[in-house]
Design a protein around this motif. Structure first.
Motif, PDB file in Angstrom:
ATOM      1  N   ALA A 182       0.872  -1.175   0.000  1.00 43.58           N
ATOM      2  CA  ALA A 182       0.000   0.000   0.000  1.00 43.58           C
ATOM      3  C   ALA A 182       0.909   1.226   0.000  1.00 43.58           C
ATOM      4  O   ALA A 182       1.845   1.307   0.806  1.00 43.58           O
ATOM      5  CB  ALA A 182      -0.926   0.023   1.213  1.00 43.58           C
ATOM      6  N   ARG A 183       0.661   2.126  -0.927  1.00 45.22           N
ATOM      7  CA  ARG A 183       1.479   3.342  -1.057  1.00 45.22           C
ATOM      8  C   ARG A 183       2.959   3.002  -1.179  1.00 45.22           C
ATOM      9  O   ARG A 183       3.811   3.612  -0.533  1.00 45.22           O
ATOM     10  CB  ARG A 183       1.214   4.277   0.129  1.00 45.22           C
ATOM     11  N   ASP A 184       3.234   1.967  -1.998  1.00 46.15           N
ATOM     12  CA  ASP A 184       4.594   1.532  -2.321  1.00 46.15           C
ATOM     13  C   ASP A 184       5.370   1.034  -1.103  1.00 46.15           C
ATOM     14  O   ASP A 184       6.607   0.994  -1.128  1.00 46.15           O
ATOM     15  CB  ASP A 184       5.390   2.666  -2.995  1.00 46.15           C
ATOM     16  N   VAL A 185       4.685   0.674  -0.060  1.00 41.15           N
ATOM     17  CA  VAL A 185       5.338   0.109   1.128  1.00 41.15           C
ATOM     18  C   VAL A 185       4.803  -1.308   1.324  1.00 41.15           C
ATOM     19  O   VAL A 185       3.596  -1.542   1.263  1.00 41.15           O
ATOM     20  CB  VAL A 185       5.069   0.965   2.384  1.00 41.15           C
ATOM     21  N   VAL A 186       5.718  -2.252   1.546  1.00 40.24           N
ATOM     22  CA  VAL A 186       5.334  -3.650   1.736  1.00 40.24           C
ATOM     23  C   VAL A 186       4.809  -3.839   3.163  1.00 40.24           C
ATOM     24  O   VAL A 186       5.551  -3.657   4.136  1.00 40.24           O
ATOM     25  CB  VAL A 186       6.529  -4.586   1.471  1.00 40.24           C
ATOM     26  N   LEU A 187       3.531  -4.170   3.259  1.00 35.47           N
ATOM     27  CA  LEU A 187       2.909  -4.433   4.562  1.00 35.47           C
ATOM     28  C   LEU A 187       3.027  -5.898   4.951  1.00 35.47           C
ATOM     29  O   LEU A 187       3.000  -6.233   6.127  1.00 35.47           O
ATOM     30  CB  LEU A 187       1.434  -4.030   4.541  1.00 35.47           C
ATOM     31  N   GLY A 188       3.138  -6.757   3.949  1.00 35.35           N
ATOM     32  CA  GLY A 188       3.219  -8.188   4.192  1.00 35.35           C
ATOM     33  C   GLY A 188       3.359  -8.911   2.874  1.00 35.35           C
ATOM     34  O   GLY A 188       3.585  -8.307   1.820  1.00 35.35           O
ATOM     35  N   PHE A 189       3.225 -10.220   2.910  1.00 37.45           N
ATOM     36  CA  PHE A 189       3.277 -11.006   1.688  1.00 37.45           C
ATOM     37  C   PHE A 189       2.519 -12.310   1.890  1.00 37.45           C
ATOM     38  O   PHE A 189       2.300 -12.757   3.021  1.00 37.45           O
ATOM     39  CB  PHE A 189       4.724 -11.276   1.248  1.00 37.45           C
ATOM     40  N   MET A 190       2.109 -12.891   0.761  1.00 37.79           N
ATOM     41  CA  MET A 190       1.397 -14.166   0.769  1.00 37.79           C
ATOM     42  C   MET A 190       2.248 -15.212   0.072  1.00 37.79           C
ATOM     43  O   MET A 190       2.825 -14.944  -0.987  1.00 37.79           O
ATOM     44  CB  MET A 190       0.050 -14.058   0.051  1.00 37.79           C
ATOM     45  N   VAL A 191       2.319 -16.382   0.667  1.00 39.99           N
ATOM     46  CA  VAL A 191       2.992 -17.531   0.064  1.00 39.99           C
ATOM     47  C   VAL A 191       1.910 -18.460  -0.468  1.00 39.99           C
ATOM     48  O   VAL A 191       1.064 -18.947   0.286  1.00 39.99           O
ATOM     49  CB  VAL A 191       3.884 -18.263   1.082  1.00 39.99           C
ATOM     50  N   LEU A 192       1.927 -18.682  -1.781  1.00 38.60           N
ATOM     51  CA  LEU A 192       0.943 -19.535  -2.439  1.00 38.60           C
ATOM     52  C   LEU A 192       1.657 -20.739  -3.023  1.00 38.60           C
ATOM     53  O   LEU A 192       2.733 -20.594  -3.631  1.00 38.60           O
ATOM     54  CB  LEU A 192       0.226 -18.772  -3.551  1.00 38.60           C
ATOM     55  N   MET A 193       1.100 -21.918  -2.866  1.00 40.94           N
ATOM     56  CA  MET A 193       1.711 -23.140  -3.387  1.00 40.94           C
ATOM     57  C   MET A 193       0.650 -24.060  -3.968  1.00 40.94           C
ATOM     58  O   MET A 193      -0.482 -24.115  -3.462  1.00 40.94           O
ATOM     59  CB  MET A 193       2.504 -23.869  -2.294  1.00 40.94           C
ATOM     60  N   ARG A 194       1.042 -24.740  -5.031  1.00 37.97           N
ATOM     61  CA  ARG A 194       0.225 -25.801  -5.608  1.00 37.97           C
ATOM     62  C   ARG A 194       0.976 -27.116  -5.468  1.00 37.97           C
ATOM     63  O   ARG A 194       2.182 -27.180  -5.701  1.00 37.97           O
ATOM     64  CB  ARG A 194      -0.070 -25.516  -7.087  1.00 37.97           C
ATOM     65  N   ARG A 195       0.253 -28.161  -5.146  1.00 42.02           N
ATOM     66  CA  ARG A 195       0.884 -29.446  -4.925  1.00 42.02           C
ATOM     67  C   ARG A 195       1.126 -30.152  -6.258  1.00 42.02           C
ATOM     68  O   ARG A 195       0.520 -29.792  -7.283  1.00 42.02           O
ATOM     69  CB  ARG A 195       0.012 -30.296  -4.017  1.00 42.02           C
ATOM     70  N   PRO A 196       1.980 -31.142  -6.266  1.00 41.22           N
ATOM     71  CA  PRO A 196       2.254 -31.877  -7.510  1.00 41.22           C
ATOM     72  C   PRO A 196       0.972 -32.478  -8.082  1.00 41.22           C
ATOM     73  O   PRO A 196       0.090 -32.937  -7.356  1.00 41.22           O
ATOM     74  CB  PRO A 196       3.237 -32.968  -7.063  1.00 41.22           C
ATOM     75  N   GLY A 197       0.887 -32.470  -9.416  1.00 41.04           N
ATOM     76  CA  GLY A 197      -0.290 -32.977 -10.093  1.00 41.04           C
ATOM     77  C   GLY A 197      -1.231 -31.897 -10.544  1.00 41.04           C
ATOM     78  O   GLY A 197      -2.101 -32.120 -11.379  1.00 41.04           O
ATOM     79  N   ARG A 198      -1.069 -30.692  -9.988  1.00 41.61           N
ATOM     80  CA  ARG A 198      -1.881 -29.567 -10.421  1.00 41.61           C
ATOM     81  C   ARG A 198      -1.061 -28.703 -11.376  1.00 41.61           C
ATOM     82  O   ARG A 198       0.160 -28.767 -11.391  1.00 41.61           O
ATOM     83  CB  ARG A 198      -2.331 -28.745  -9.210  1.00 41.61           C
ATOM     84  N   GLU A 199      -1.758 -27.911 -12.197  1.00 43.04           N
ATOM     85  CA  GLU A 199      -1.056 -27.058 -13.139  1.00 43.04           C
ATOM     86  C   GLU A 199      -0.049 -26.176 -12.404  1.00 43.04           C
ATOM     87  O   GLU A 199      -0.341 -25.628 -11.344  1.00 43.04           O
ATOM     88  CB  GLU A 199      -2.055 -26.168 -13.889  1.00 43.04           C
TER      89      GLU A 199
END
Length: 827
Positions: free
Chosen positions: A415-432
């Motif tokens: 927000a306003r070019d400042v990093v407030l946090g982050f999300m880690v997203l993962m897909r397991r094997p077998g998915r695109e």
């Protein structure tokens, strides 16, 4: 769910320059997914249901399923009433087996004549009782090789183990379900697999599983053509992977669609699907300004539709509501893992990445890279070598079993070019695998989530400031005063800007009296809280002058007008005299108090002259006198307790009277009874201040009063009267100190009085109260006295020996009072 595509005549140089509509592939069709609860009401309504049945999620959720879903035959042998689908019976009956069938849509203008459906009865602790899958049978038209063959496409069930790749087939099943949390999804998936996998029966001997997928289909032939096209584009245009793409799997080139007309359809379908996903997510997140709820909404929105795992981390300052974080993050920045969502087996992530953990991320990790650069980091396939290298940066935990072999996407929440946090997203094997389009989708999701989180952060920060201000201004009411016990409650409201200007107070007055105050500043937020503090301070100051209630409100109204034209407040000011057993009350536009009689437990609203609110100006106030008896209870509150939207305030006042009269073991229990009785189901929109006082009174035998002549010899008589009365009360141990204090106070009164007498009064409560009154209006002051000075030591003696002392001015003169602590009575 997905469609296949066909090239049409454009590949052969035909007249049509637009690709032909996608050709449906049996088993890969858009599905409508609906979940129905125990009451037969819809709880989940997918975008596919919206497209198939024509109702939006807002219109469908909460309504009866049988009114919106034109399917029939959910129960074998059920007679279907005319114009009514048979699904209604399946919602109420104890069905333990799945059913399927085809139904005709009544509205043929929708170009969907047939609907295929599958219905699964659900059991378990949750409210879900029926899962319905439905598809447009018209999409299968043209897939048959002979006329009429499409009639053989009928819905059915089969064990998923009957098909090749059974494990992969079962692993894709969660993608079909709405976002309900891993526990509910796991429970429903297990039941679906046990009852039978949804299939299309092409013939008596041929079945095709209905396979869920998100995004576009990637059949082997099509993948080969696209891969060849991508390589040609790279060789001719020099395309390179994105600089923030890590790992050993290259991302697809952006110009594939130019090389393959079929890819154009796939690209359009993928973009459309992702836009629908982002629109749905945007409608779900940010439904409130509660920071914790917003975090859960943002994290849960990604699973299972976009990812199999999502974990959100926020900077400590953001989570604590301490304002906007300053400076870029570094290796010392502390992050809090605030929420985790996944569709793996329960407990798999809990020990390694627990919610609530504080952690500083090592420098040579993709997490650090994302939070420092503020750009998404994509690892299409996390190899064992790379996973081992990343996991080696973390001590006391082994991330390899959870990360290796997965597709990883890390997106910043900014927000306003400042990093407030982050999300880690993962897909397991077998998915695109995550690709460039997924990176763009994830970045857009994070961008929207970052704005929502920043709004929640700012609101939380303002709430904390306002609540701190308000808490500092609300009084710490003494529960026991002379002849009066009190109990209070303050409850903040639930609407935006819930911090308001409600306040209460109890103030000690001369003559063993107590002032009881309750007020409500109109509006909410910092301005209202600040005004509340000003008015409360003014009331305390004027109460110390012992002004009559009507005069005090008059002065308060003048002050509010000087503070600003927008300052408006209601106020109720009551003075309780426990010796005379009476209340003096003045009202400035406030709701009336309730008096509960101790004699018969009857409660009543006191009929008082109601003046205009404080700040209106030009309106007179009146003081009402109410006789009370020992044990009576006075209940004062603000309108947030009795006002309910859509109801007359009279109903709330009647409920207040009824609940106030309810017997209770203590004052606190009585307050809690009122709060429980008047708490609306949808929560309090406004804040509430509640003050209850039990008017105990002071018995006549605990009060002694004498008149003293204006003669210095009366000082000795005053000492003798005090000594004799304390002996009668069994307080002989306190007599010596009391005589000295009374001597100093009476000496000062005799010296400055103008009429023919001075009044001395003793009151026995938990302490010994002494009051000396005369007709001189000049208040005595604490002076410094030298060794040769004859006067100036009296108040110093009183200040040194008394537990508490003070002076007040009245219409008849002044009063000097002090309290002396009494020794604990012997058993």
């Amino acid at each position: 769910m997905e469609h296949g595509t066909s090239h049409g005549d454009d590949e052969r140089g035909g007249a049509s320059a637009v690709p032909a509509p996608p050709r449906a592939v049996p088993g890969r069709m858009p599905l409508a997914v609906v979940v129905v609860d125990t009451e037969g009401l819809i709880t989940h309504w997918s975008s596919g249901a919206r497209r198939l049945f024509g109702h939006t999620r807002e219109h469908a959720v909460g309504r009866s399923a049988v009114d919106l879903m034109p399917v029939s035959g959910a129960l074998p042998g059920t007679e279907v009433p005319a114009g009514r689908p048979a699904l209604e019976d399946s919602l109420n009956g104890p069905v333990r087996y799945p059913t399927a069938g085809r139904a005709r849509l009544a509205d043929r203008a929708r170009h969907r004549a047939d609907v295929l459906w599958w219905a699964y009865p659900l059991v378990g602790p949750g409210p879900e009782r029926l899962l319905v899958l439905a598809a447009d049978a018209a999409a299968l038209a043209g897939t048959a090789d002979a006329p009429g063959e499409h009639e053989r496409h009928t819905p059915g069930f089969a064990l998923h183990t009957e098909f090749p790749g059974a494990e992969a087939l079962a692993g894709r099943l969660p993608d079909i379900l709405p976002n309900m949390g891993p526990a509910a999804i796991g429970r429903i998936v297990s039941q679906v697999l046990e009852l039978g996998y949804p299939v299309l029966e092409i013939s008596h001997h041929e079945r095709v599983p209905v396979t869920p997928d998100w995004g576009t289909p990637r059949y082997r032939e099509r993948q080969a053509r696209q891969e060849a096209a991508r390589r040609r584009v790279e060789l001719t245009d020099g395309a390179r992977p994105h600089p923030h793409t890590l790992g050993d799997t290259p991302a697809p080139g952006a110009s594939i669609a130019q090389a393959d007309p079929e890819g154009i359809d796939l690209e359009h379908a993928a973009v459309r699907e992702r836009l629908e996903f982002l629109n749905e997510v945007s409608g779900r997140i940010g439904s409130s300004l509660d920071l914790a709820r917003t975090i859960r909404e943002v994290t849960s929105a990604a699973v299972p539709r976009f990812a199999d795992f999502a974990g959100t981390h926020l900077r400590a300052q953001v989570l604590a509501g301490e304002g906007f974080p300053g400076g870029p993050p570094d290796v010392t920045t502390v992050w809090h893992r605030v929420w985790v969502e996944h569709n793996d087996e329960p407990g798999r992530w809990d020990d390694t990445v627990p919610v609530g953990e504080s952690i500083a991320f090592p420098e040579h990790t993709p997490f650090f890279q994302c939070m420092v650069t503020g750009e998404p980091v994509l690892i299409p396939h996390l190899s064992e070598e790379m996973g081992d290298r990343i996991a080696g940066q973390f001590e006391k935990r082994d991330l390899r079993p959870l990360m290796n072999g997965r597709s990883v996407l890390i997106v910043p929440l900014k927000a306003r070019d400042v990093v407030l946090g982050f999300m880690v997203l993962m897909r397991r094997p077998g998915r695109e695998l995550f690709d460039d389009m997924d990176r763009t989708t994830g970045a857009e999701l994070a961008s929207r989530a970052g704005l929502v989180l920043d709004n929640a952060r700012m609101y939380t920060f303002q709430e904390n400031v306002a609540e701190t201000l308000q808490d500092s201004m609300l009084p710490q009411v003494t529960p026991r005063m002379a002849g009066c016990d009190t109990a209070t409650r303050y409850l903040p409201g639930t609407r935006l800007g819930r911090v308001g200007g409600d306040w209460f107070d109890s103030i000690k007055l001369p003559g063993s009296r107590t002032a009881l105050v309750v007020g409500d500043v109109m509006g909410h937020g910092l301005n209202s809280a600040a005004m509340m503090g000003q008015l409360r301070t003014a009331v305390q100051t004027m109460a110390a002058l012992d002004l009559p209630p009507a005069q005090l409100l008059r002065n308060l109204d003048d002050l509010a007008q000087r503070l600003g034209e927008h300052y408006l407040a209601t106020c109720l000011y009551a003075v309780y005299d426990p010796i005379r057993s009476e209340l003096l009350i003045a009202n400035a536009g406030h709701i009336p108090p309730v008096l509960v009689r101790a004699e018969d437990g009857r409660s009543e609203l006191l009929e008082l002259p109601t003046g205009a609110p404080i700040g209106v100006g030009g309106v007179p106030f009146e003081t009402a006198r109410v006789r009370v008896a020992p044990g009576d209870r006075l209940v004062l509150c603000t309108d947030g307790l009795v006002e309910v939207r859509g109801q007359d305030i009279g109903a709330g006042l009647a409920a207040l009277c009824e609940s106030a009269a309810h017997p209770a073991a203590s004052m606190d229990d009585a307050c809690d009874t009122i709060i429980r009785a008047l708490n609306p189901r949808d929560g309090r929109k406004d804040d509430v201040a509640l003050l209850m006082a039990r008017l105990n009174g002071i018995p006549p035998e605990d009060v002694a009063q004498w008149r003293l002549a204006l003669d210095p010899q009366e000082v000795g008589r005053a000492r003798r009267l005090v000594r004799e009365r304390l002996a009668r009360w069994g307080l002989g141990e306190a007599a010596e100190t009391a005589e000295l204090l009374v001597s100093e106070a009476v000496t000062n009164a005799v010296r400055h009085a103008h009429s023919h007498h001075v009044v001395l009064r003793l009151v026995r409560t938990e302490a010994l109260l002494c009051e000396v009154s005369d007709d001189d209006h000049e208040l005595p002051a604490l002076l410094g006295a030298g060794r040769e000075d004859e006067f100036g030591r009296g108040l110093r003696v009183i200040s040194a020996l008394a537990r508490e002392w003070g002076t007040s001015r009245s219409g008849r003169g002044k009063t000097v009072w002090f309290e002396q602590a009494l020794p604990r009575p012997a058993r």
